[in-house]
Scaffold this motif. Structure first.
Motif, PDB file in Angstrom:
ATOM      1  N   MET A   1       0.843  -1.169   0.000  1.00  0.00           N
ATOM      2  CA  MET A   1       0.000   0.000   0.000  1.00  0.00           C
ATOM      3  C   MET A   1       0.894   1.240   0.000  1.00  0.00           C
ATOM      4  N   SER A   2       0.529   2.227  -0.804  1.00  0.00           N
ATOM      5  CA  SER A   2       1.349   3.424  -0.876  1.00  0.00           C
ATOM      6  C   SER A   2       1.073   4.360   0.299  1.00  0.00           C
ATOM      7  N   GLU A   3       2.048   5.193   0.546  1.00  0.00           N
ATOM      8  CA  GLU A   3       1.974   6.142   1.657  1.00  0.00           C
ATOM      9  C   GLU A   3       0.962   7.241   1.337  1.00  0.00           C
ATOM     10  N   LYS A   4       0.142   7.607   2.318  1.00  0.00           N
ATOM     11  CA  LYS A   4      -0.825   8.688   2.132  1.00  0.00           C
ATOM     12  C   LYS A   4      -0.144  10.021   2.384  1.00  0.00           C
ATOM     13  N   HIS A   5      -0.506  10.995   1.586  1.00  0.00           N
ATOM     14  CA  HIS A   5      -0.018  12.348   1.834  1.00  0.00           C
ATOM     15  C   HIS A   5      -0.964  13.336   1.166  1.00  0.00           C
ATOM     16  N   LEU A   6      -1.093  14.479   1.789  1.00  0.00           N
ATOM     17  CA  LEU A   6      -1.960  15.533   1.286  1.00  0.00           C
ATOM     18  C   LEU A   6      -1.107  16.769   1.041  1.00  0.00           C
ATOM     19  N   HIS A   7      -1.155  17.264  -0.171  1.00  0.00           N
ATOM     20  CA  HIS A   7      -0.454  18.494  -0.507  1.00  0.00           C
ATOM     21  C   HIS A   7      -1.451  19.636  -0.443  1.00  0.00           C
ATOM     22  N   LYS A   8      -0.959  20.846  -0.333  1.00  0.00           N
ATOM     23  CA  LYS A   8      -1.869  21.980  -0.167  1.00  0.00           C
ATOM     24  C   LYS A   8      -2.749  22.208  -1.391  1.00  0.00           C
ATOM     25  N   ALA A   9      -2.328  21.760  -2.566  1.00  0.00           N
ATOM     26  CA  ALA A   9      -3.119  21.967  -3.777  1.00  0.00           C
ATOM     27  C   ALA A   9      -4.184  20.892  -3.991  1.00  0.00           C
ATOM     28  N   HIS A  10      -4.150  19.817  -3.235  1.00  0.00           N
ATOM     29  CA  HIS A  10      -5.089  18.718  -3.464  1.00  0.00           C
ATOM     30  C   HIS A  10      -6.555  19.153  -3.416  1.00  0.00           C
ATOM     31  N   PRO A  11      -6.978  19.979  -2.455  1.00  0.00           N
ATOM     32  CA  PRO A  11      -8.391  20.405  -2.474  1.00  0.00           C
ATOM     33  C   PRO A  11      -8.771  21.130  -3.769  1.00  0.00           C
ATOM     34  N   ASP A  12      -7.868  21.944  -4.308  1.00  0.00           N
ATOM     35  CA  ASP A  12      -8.151  22.631  -5.561  1.00  0.00           C
ATOM     36  C   ASP A  12      -8.190  21.642  -6.725  1.00  0.00           C
ATOM     37  N   VAL A  13      -7.329  20.644  -6.706  1.00  0.00           N
ATOM     38  CA  VAL A  13      -7.338  19.619  -7.756  1.00  0.00           C
ATOM     39  C   VAL A  13      -8.665  18.870  -7.719  1.00  0.00           C
ATOM     40  N   ILE A  14      -9.115  18.525  -6.536  1.00  0.00           N
ATOM     41  CA  ILE A  14     -10.397  17.821  -6.404  1.00  0.00           C
ATOM     42  C   ILE A  14     -11.521  18.677  -6.966  1.00  0.00           C
TER      43      ILE A  14
END
Length: 92
Positions: A1-14
């Motif tokens: 399983m890959s490591e989870k990570h959230l970047h600051k741009a992810h909400p905008d990408v979504i």
């Protein structure tokens, strides 16, 4: 399983991907309704642009988040190369 990570741009990408999904659903409806090809092509163009914008944002965010961290600890030449690479990605 890959490591989870959230970047600051992810909400905008979504948000951009949800917009693209809405445009795509509209295209499907338009085709089912036998709408004119020009209208359908315009909506398909909107889907492409929304997905392209999301892709560019993911790439740039990765560069900012992952590569910048590594490059900032390295020599000036490495930082310069990363900066140049970031600049050229706008042509993706």
């Amino acid at each position: 399983m890959s490591e989870k990570h959230l970047h600051k741009a992810h909400p905008d990408v979504i948000k951009r991907l949800k917009r693209a999904s809405g445009h795509l659903q509209n295209v499907i409806s338009m085709m089912e309704e036998e709408r004119p090809c020009l209208d359908i092509a315009q909506q398909l163009h909107a889907v492409e642009r929304a997905i392209s914008a999301a892709k560019k944002l993911v790439v740039h965010d990765h560069l900012d988040y992952c590569l910048e961290e590594v490059a900032s600890a390295g020599p000036a030449a490495m930082r310069s190369s990363v900066a140049e690479f970031k600049d050229i990605t706008k042509y993706l």
